[in-house]
Design a protein around this motif. Structure first.
Motif, short mmCIF file in Angstrom:
data_model
loop_
_atom_site.label_atom_id
_atom_site.label_comp_id
_atom_site.label_asym_id
_atom_site.label_seq_id
_atom_site.Cartn_x
_atom_site.Cartn_y
_atom_site.Cartn_z
N GLN A 52 0.83 -1.21 0.00
CA GLN A 52 0.00 0.00 0.00
C GLN A 52 0.87 1.26 0.00
OE1 GLN A 52 -3.42 -0.14 -0.30
NE2 GLN A 52 -3.02 -2.33 -0.53
N ALA A 53 1.94 1.24 0.78
CA ALA A 53 2.84 2.40 0.81
C ALA A 53 3.54 2.58 -0.53
CB ALA A 53 3.87 2.22 1.93
N LEU A 54 3.96 1.47 -1.14
CA LEU A 54 4.60 1.55 -2.46
C LEU A 54 3.62 2.11 -3.50
CD1 LEU A 54 6.58 -1.81 -2.49
CD2 LEU A 54 7.58 0.48 -2.67
N ALA A 55 2.36 1.72 -3.42
CA ALA A 55 1.36 2.24 -4.35
C ALA A 55 1.22 3.75 -4.20
CB ALA A 55 0.01 1.55 -4.12
N ARG A 56 1.28 4.23 -2.96
CA ARG A 56 1.19 5.68 -2.73
C ARG A 56 2.42 6.40 -3.27
NH1 ARG A 56 -1.42 6.11 3.43
NH2 ARG A 56 -3.48 5.33 2.83
N LEU A 57 3.52 5.66 -3.39
CA LEU A 57 4.74 6.24 -3.93
C LEU A 57 4.75 6.18 -5.46
CD1 LEU A 57 7.38 7.47 -2.68
CD2 LEU A 57 8.44 5.22 -3.02
N GLY A 58 3.79 5.46 -6.04
CA GLY A 58 3.69 5.38 -7.49
C GLY A 58 3.93 4.01 -8.08
N TYR A 59 4.18 3.01 -7.23
CA TYR A 59 4.38 1.64 -7.70
C TYR A 59 3.03 0.94 -7.71
CZ TYR A 59 9.40 2.28 -7.25
OH TYR A 59 10.70 2.72 -7.42
N SER A 60 2.30 1.08 -8.81
CA SER A 60 0.92 0.63 -8.87
C SER A 60 0.79 -0.88 -9.04
CB SER A 60 0.18 1.34 -10.01
OG SER A 60 0.86 1.13 -11.24
N VAL A 61 1.84 -1.53 -9.53
CA VAL A 61 1.80 -2.99 -9.73
C VAL A 61 2.35 -3.67 -8.48
CG1 VAL A 61 2.59 -4.92 -11.13
CG2 VAL A 61 2.09 -2.72 -12.22
N PRO A 62 1.51 -4.43 -7.76
CA PRO A 62 2.00 -5.09 -6.55
C PRO A 62 3.17 -6.02 -6.84
CG PRO A 62 -0.39 -5.20 -6.69
CD PRO A 62 0.09 -4.71 -8.02
N GLN A 63 4.10 -6.08 -5.93
CA GLN A 63 5.28 -6.93 -6.09
C GLN A 63 5.72 -7.46 -4.74
OE1 GLN A 63 8.88 -4.34 -7.03
NE2 GLN A 63 7.20 -2.90 -7.37
N PRO A 64 6.42 -8.60 -4.75
CA PRO A 64 6.86 -9.16 -3.47
C PRO A 64 7.92 -8.29 -2.80
CG PRO A 64 7.77 -10.40 -5.32
CD PRO A 64 6.79 -9.43 -5.90
#
Length: 228
Positions: A52-64
């Motif tokens: 969720q934090a990565l998505a807020r940073l702009g990483y919209s594709v979930p990753q391990p």
């Protein structure tokens, strides 16, 4: 809570429960296949917070988000971040490597440390400070806050230097009014030649927790070889 003590260039996400929608990638599942249920829950929710934090940073594709040495999270190459979890709380914070050299966060229950632990983690002057703070502001368990701050220091230090940092290697001083703390590394610390000798963090209390955070800017840590 975290967003109140982190700079705007650091994205964070926190939860006070284990979300039903939290799942793991197979690579992450392999890291905890033999773990007890409580460890599985905190790990799974921590990784959920990280995504969720990565998505807020702009990483919209979930990753391990895998694990490196000493359990440190392995972030995308252009990300610096940290994960924390304790009873009733899970959180993650991430920043772009172009702006943030390292991030360290830690949450603990706002409860006294077990007997004997303060003497292990605190330098003599820190023990005096904790006693004085407890007298002035007993609603905060400053022994636990000290432990949390040292954990945040370690999480900031380790991704950059890739070597241990002991409790006695960092001297913490809290500002009770400003909600900040300063960190001074001992001159004896190996690998600290290019690491800032003095760094600053912030702390907050609420919801039965003490939470600490450090975000080391690229300007402050520009001479540090990240090793990533």
């Amino acid at each position: 809570m975290l967003e109140k003590i982190l700079p705007t260039q650091v994205a964070s996400y926190e939860t006070y429960e284990d979300p039903a929608e939290a799942t793991l990638f197979p690579e992450e599942e392999a890291l905890i296949c033999d773990s007890v249920e409580s460890r599985r829950r905190e790990f799974t929710s921590g990784r959920y917070c990280a995504r969720q934090a990565l998505a807020r940073l702009g990483y919209s594709v979930p990753q391990p988000v895998l694990q490196g040495r000493r359990g440190a999270p392995v972030w995308p190459r252009s990300v610096r971040g940290s994960i924390t979890h304790c009873r009733g709380y899970r959180a993650a914070a991430v920043g772009s490597a172009s702006e943030v050299a390292s991030v360290g966060i830690d949450a603990e229950p706002n409860e006294p440390l077990p007997d004997g632990v303060l003497e292990v983690v605190a330098l003599p002057e820190e023990q005096v400070m904790v006693k004085e703070l407890l007298a002035d502001a007993p609603e905060v368990h400053w022994d636990r806050m000290l432990f949390s701050a040292k954990e945040s220091v370690y999480k900031t230090w380790y991704p950059l230097r890739r070597r241990p940092l002991e409790f006695e290697d960092a001297l913490i001083d809290f500002d009770r009014v400003e909600g900040t703390f300063s960190v001074r590394l001992g001159s004896h610390v190996r690998g600290a030649q290019d690491f800032p000798r003095e760094i600053a963090g912030r702390w907050i209390t609420g919801n039965g927790l003490v939470v600490t955070a450090i975000a080391l800017s690229v300007a402050s840590g520009s001479s540090v070889d990240s090793g990533l």
